[in-house]
Design a protein around this motif. Structure first.
Motif, PDB file in Angstrom:
ATOM      1  N   ARG A   1       0.855  -1.186   0.000  1.00 18.19           N
ATOM      2  CA  ARG A   1       0.000   0.000   0.000  1.00 18.19           C
ATOM      3  C   ARG A   1       0.892   1.238   0.000  1.00 18.19           C
ATOM      4  NH1 ARG A   1      -2.712   1.278   4.038  1.00 18.19           N
ATOM      5  NH2 ARG A   1      -4.523   2.143   2.971  1.00 18.19           N
ATOM      6  N   VAL A   2       0.834   2.005  -1.075  1.00 19.62           N
ATOM      7  CA  VAL A   2       1.723   3.158  -1.208  1.00 19.62           C
ATOM      8  C   VAL A   2       0.974   4.350  -1.791  1.00 19.62           C
ATOM      9  CG1 VAL A   2       3.757   1.696  -1.539  1.00 19.62           C
ATOM     10  CG2 VAL A   2       2.500   2.536  -3.537  1.00 19.62           C
ATOM     11  N   GLU A   3       1.578   5.519  -1.635  1.00 17.48           N
ATOM     12  CA  GLU A   3       1.135   6.741  -2.300  1.00 17.48           C
ATOM     13  C   GLU A   3       2.315   7.319  -3.065  1.00 17.48           C
ATOM     14  OE1 GLU A   3      -2.210   9.140   0.105  1.00 17.48           O
ATOM     15  OE2 GLU A   3      -0.282   9.116   1.116  1.00 17.48           O
ATOM     16  N   LEU A   4       2.003   7.999  -4.139  1.00 15.70           N
ATOM     17  CA  LEU A   4       3.014   8.718  -4.915  1.00 15.70           C
ATOM     18  C   LEU A   4       2.701  10.207  -4.809  1.00 15.70           C
ATOM     19  CD1 LEU A   4       5.375   8.656  -7.045  1.00 15.70           C
ATOM     20  CD2 LEU A   4       3.571   8.610  -8.798  1.00 15.70           C
ATOM     21  N   ILE A   5       3.633  10.969  -4.251  1.00 15.08           N
ATOM     22  CA  ILE A   5       3.415  12.405  -4.078  1.00 15.08           C
ATOM     23  C   ILE A   5       4.630  13.156  -4.611  1.00 15.08           C
ATOM     24  CG2 ILE A   5       2.875  14.278  -2.476  1.00 15.08           C
ATOM     25  CD1 ILE A   5       1.761  12.240  -0.543  1.00 15.08           C
ATOM     26  N   ASP A   6       4.428  13.896  -5.680  1.00 16.42           N
ATOM     27  CA  ASP A   6       5.501  14.680  -6.297  1.00 16.42           C
ATOM     28  C   ASP A   6       6.735  13.826  -6.586  1.00 16.42           C
ATOM     29  OD1 ASP A   6       3.932  16.976  -6.211  1.00 16.42           O
ATOM     30  OD2 ASP A   6       4.631  17.515  -4.206  1.00 16.42           O
ATOM     31  N   GLY A   7       6.497  12.622  -7.094  1.00 14.78           N
ATOM     32  CA  GLY A   7       7.600  11.752  -7.473  1.00 14.78           C
ATOM     33  C   GLY A   7       8.225  10.973  -6.334  1.00 14.78           C
ATOM     34  N   VAL A   8       7.667  11.089  -5.137  1.00 18.52           N
ATOM     35  CA  VAL A   8       8.172  10.371  -3.959  1.00 18.52           C
ATOM     36  C   VAL A   8       7.171   9.286  -3.584  1.00 18.52           C
ATOM     37  CG1 VAL A   8       8.814  10.557  -1.519  1.00 18.52           C
ATOM     38  CG2 VAL A   8       9.407  12.395  -3.117  1.00 18.52           C
ATOM     39  N   ILE A   9       7.663   8.075  -3.338  1.00 23.07           N
ATOM     40  CA  ILE A   9       6.796   6.958  -2.953  1.00 23.07           C
ATOM     41  C   ILE A   9       6.804   6.815  -1.435  1.00 23.07           C
ATOM     42  CG2 ILE A   9       6.456   4.468  -3.076  1.00 23.07           C
ATOM     43  CD1 ILE A   9       7.594   4.548  -5.897  1.00 23.07           C
ATOM     44  N   TYR A  10       5.606   6.818  -0.849  1.00 23.42           N
ATOM     45  CA  TYR A  10       5.440   6.674   0.596  1.00 23.42           C
ATOM     46  C   TYR A  10       4.721   5.358   0.895  1.00 23.42           C
ATOM     47  CZ  TYR A  10       6.444  11.694   0.914  1.00 23.42           C
ATOM     48  OH  TYR A  10       7.029  12.928   0.831  1.00 23.42           O
ATOM     49  N   ASP A  11       5.229   4.653   1.875  1.00 22.03           N
ATOM     50  CA  ASP A  11       4.602   3.415   2.320  1.00 22.03           C
ATOM     51  C   ASP A  11       3.428   3.735   3.242  1.00 22.03           C
ATOM     52  OD1 ASP A  11       5.531   0.770   4.565  1.00 22.03           O
ATOM     53  OD2 ASP A  11       4.302   0.644   2.777  1.00 22.03           O
ATOM     54  N   LEU A  12       2.348   2.961   3.152  1.00 20.01           N
ATOM     55  CA  LEU A  12       1.182   3.141   4.010  1.00 20.01           C
ATOM     56  C   LEU A  12       0.985   1.903   4.871  1.00 20.01           C
ATOM     57  CD1 LEU A  12      -1.343   4.649   1.429  1.00 20.01           C
ATOM     58  CD2 LEU A  12       0.047   5.888   3.093  1.00 20.01           C
ATOM     59  N   ASN A  13       0.836   2.113   6.174  1.00 19.48           N
ATOM     60  CA  ASN A  13       0.587   0.993   7.073  1.00 19.48           C
ATOM     61  C   ASN A  13      -0.851   0.500   6.957  1.00 19.48           C
ATOM     62  OD1 ASN A  13       3.167   1.034   8.060  1.00 19.48           O
ATOM     63  ND2 ASN A  13       2.674   2.160   9.922  1.00 19.48           N
ATOM     64  N   THR A  14      -1.093  -0.712   7.410  1.00 19.45           N
ATOM     65  CA  THR A  14      -2.451  -1.246   7.452  1.00 19.45           C
ATOM     66  C   THR A  14      -3.262  -0.458   8.478  1.00 19.45           C
ATOM     67  OG1 THR A  14      -1.650  -3.451   6.895  1.00 19.45           O
ATOM     68  CG2 THR A  14      -3.845  -3.299   7.890  1.00 19.45           C
ATOM     69  N   PRO A  15      -4.448   0.037   8.116  1.00 22.26           N
ATOM     70  CA  PRO A  15      -5.231   0.842   9.058  1.00 22.26           C
ATOM     71  C   PRO A  15      -5.782   0.005  10.206  1.00 22.26           C
ATOM     72  CG  PRO A  15      -6.482   0.425   7.056  1.00 22.26           C
ATOM     73  CD  PRO A  15      -5.094  -0.074   6.800  1.00 22.26           C
ATOM     74  N   THR A  16      -6.006   0.656  11.346  1.00 23.81           N
ATOM     75  CA  THR A  16      -6.594  -0.011  12.503  1.00 23.81           C
ATOM     76  C   THR A  16      -8.102  -0.160  12.315  1.00 23.81           C
ATOM     77  OG1 THR A  16      -7.039   2.053  13.683  1.00 23.81           O
ATOM     78  CG2 THR A  16      -4.850   1.059  13.982  1.00 23.81           C
ATOM     79  N   THR A  17      -8.727  -0.928  13.184  1.00 24.04           N
ATOM     80  CA  THR A  17     -10.182  -1.086  13.118  1.00 24.04           C
ATOM     81  C   THR A  17     -10.886   0.237  13.409  1.00 24.04           C
ATOM     82  OG1 THR A  17     -10.151  -1.862  15.419  1.00 24.04           O
ATOM     83  CG2 THR A  17     -10.188  -3.536  13.685  1.00 24.04           C
TER      84      THR A  17
END
Length: 281
Positions: free
Chosen positions: A112-128
């Motif tokens: 799970r990632v996002e791309l922002i202005d050419g930078v890739i950010y990892d996204l953690n699994t959301p909590t309940t």
């Protein structure tokens, strides 16, 4: 913690404005204006910074460590050497800021990632709690639109938003409301939606409150909410009409500005439904 609560703590602890400034890192002039009442509606990030000046009572925070930024949120894929498989070879030789949608789309679905202005950010699994807040808000927005026979679409996570209409940014908001159906493609939303809601978490707090806020303002998103489970607050930016945010609690009914306040999300109702989750580890 509200400004009034901090004023009370300031008196109880005998802190001066100078001490609060030193402990929080907020400039002395800003501290003096807030505690004297000159600044009526301080920025939310300033309030969060000021809170650091006041020691937290034991057990007062249902999420120990919630305020700390999680390093894993900013774990970057870099040159791909930390990963196995041919897919990561395409990342070698590239630096942060150089990635494109082609790279983003090549990342396996399990990441799970996002791309922002050419930078890739990892996204953690959301909590309940995170998931339930997003779900409960979404169904209330959808019900209002349905009852009023509106054309706006509520798109809860996972949904990709090509915010800048270029190949360097693809966001993953928690909830999106888009009233221009031409922007809604099969694969993602192309362009700025009307409303974006982010549920703050330890791993995304800094990014949601800073970088993404700036991105949404620049892209002319009409309304941006940051729902903070830790502080039980809802920060509402009515980006069409007000520069400063309105801050609500989980006991409030929060008006939706893109619907002229006629739609209100009852957070007391939502919180009463999921309150038991806040008591779990």
């Amino acid at each position: 913690m509200t400004v009034e609560e901090m004023k009370k703590k300031k008196t109880e602890l005998g802190f001066s404005c100078e001490q609060i400034s030193d402990r929080s890192g907020v400039p002395l002039g800003t501290v003096q204006k807030i505690f004297s009442g000159i600044t009526k509606r301080p920025r939310y990030d300033t309030i969060c910074q000021l809170e650091k000046a006041f020691p937290m009572e034991p057990d007062s925070n249902p999420y120990p460590g919630m305020m700390e930024e999680s390093v894993s949120a900013y774990r970057i894929y870099g040159d791909g050497t930390d990963h196995e498989g041919d897919i990561w070879k395409s990342f070698r030789g590239k630096k942060q800021g150089e990635y494109t949608l082609k790279d983003y789309e090549a990342i396996p679905d399990e990441y799970r990632v996002e791309l922002i202005d050419g930078v890739i950010y990892d996204l953690n699994t959301p909590t309940t709690i995170h998931q339930q807040l997003a779900f409960e808000i979404s169904i209330r927005l959808r019900e209002y639109i349905r009852q009023n026979k509106g054309l706006c679409m509520v798109l809860p996570s996972p949904v990709s938003v090509q915010l800048d209409e270029d190949d360097r940014t693809m966001l993953q908001p928690d909830v999106v409301v888009c009233c221009d159906r031409d922007k809604i493609l099969r694969s993602h939303v192309y362009g700025a939606p009307d409303m974006v809601i982010e549920i703050l978490s330890p791993s995304t707090r800094k990014k949601d409150m800073g970088l993404k806020l700036k991105k949404y303002i620049t892209a002319r998103v009409r309304e941006y909410w940051m729902v903070d489970p830790d502080k039980k607050k809802v920060v509402v930016y009515d980006l069409e009409h007000n520069e400063l945010p309105a801050i609500y609690g989980f006991e409030d009914q929060v008006p939706v500005n893109i619907f002229a306040g006629k739609c209100q999300i009852d957070f007391s109702e939502i919180y009463s439904y999921i309150e038991f989750l806040f008591e779990k580890e």
